[in-house]
Write an enzyme that holds these catalytic residues in place. Sequence first.
Site, PDB file in Angstrom:
ATOM      1  N   HIS A 102      -6.428  -2.627   5.965  1.00  0.00           N
ATOM      2  CA  HIS A 102      -5.820  -1.391   5.470  1.00  0.00           C
ATOM      3  C   HIS A 102      -6.845  -0.401   4.924  1.00  0.00           C
ATOM      4  O   HIS A 102      -6.500   0.725   4.582  1.00  0.00           O
ATOM      5  CB  HIS A 102      -4.796  -1.703   4.382  1.00  0.00           C
ATOM      6  CG  HIS A 102      -5.432  -2.056   3.080  1.00  0.00           C
ATOM      7  ND1 HIS A 102      -6.099  -3.248   2.882  1.00  0.00           N
ATOM      8  CD2 HIS A 102      -5.527  -1.363   1.937  1.00  0.00           C
ATOM      9  CE1 HIS A 102      -6.573  -3.268   1.651  1.00  0.00           C
ATOM     10  NE2 HIS A 102      -6.243  -2.127   1.051  1.00  0.00           N
TER      11      HIS A 102
ATOM     12  N   HIS B 134      -8.530   4.597   2.791  1.00  0.00           N
ATOM     13  CA  HIS B 134      -7.464   3.665   2.380  1.00  0.00           C
ATOM     14  C   HIS B 134      -6.183   4.128   3.058  1.00  0.00           C
ATOM     15  O   HIS B 134      -5.637   5.178   2.731  1.00  0.00           O
ATOM     16  CB  HIS B 134      -7.310   3.672   0.865  1.00  0.00           C
ATOM     17  CG  HIS B 134      -6.428   2.587   0.364  1.00  0.00           C
ATOM     18  ND1 HIS B 134      -5.047   2.660   0.419  1.00  0.00           N
ATOM     19  CD2 HIS B 134      -6.722   1.395  -0.192  1.00  0.00           C
ATOM     20  CE1 HIS B 134      -4.545   1.563  -0.093  1.00  0.00           C
ATOM     21  NE2 HIS B 134      -5.542   0.772  -0.474  1.00  0.00           N
TER      22      HIS B 134
END
Length: 166
Positions: free
Chosen positions: A74, A89
């Site tokens: 992620h 992110h």
Amino acid sequence: MGLFDVFKKSKSEENSNKNEILVPVNGELLNIESVPDQVFSTKMMGDGFGINPSDGNILSPVSGTVEMIFDTKHAIGLKTDEGLEVLIHIGIDTVGLQGEGFEVLVKALDRVKAGDKLINMDLDFIKKNAKSHISAVIFTNLEENKAVKVLPGKVHAKEENRIEIL
């Protein structure tokens, strides 16, 4: 000036490209304060910007080296040749997805150019299974007197002149 000097970039042209920050995905460019997570919106990790992606093609905003890829896929860390550290992110609370919905296309220590594809994200899956699909791009080691300025609004991947470090 030699015969081939016409083809060389001037020092000012070279330096202007070194700090170039491209839009990493199609969507809407946001000020960092609009990211729905206090860690990012209050700049705890550093200044940066948010992006509300309209597709799942995550590109590198800078040229440099892939420093790390989180096991959960992620997030990815990059470092430019000038030493600027960049954290991408993807989504909010996506760590809990344990990598599902993400396909990483690079590996640690790979060299990337601004605009190279880093990650494919299943946007529909992320929208259904994460707190938010809004993503953050953070410059984790900016000098104290530096700040990130963005021109918010609809953007296209690889777009220039929308993100600047002042």
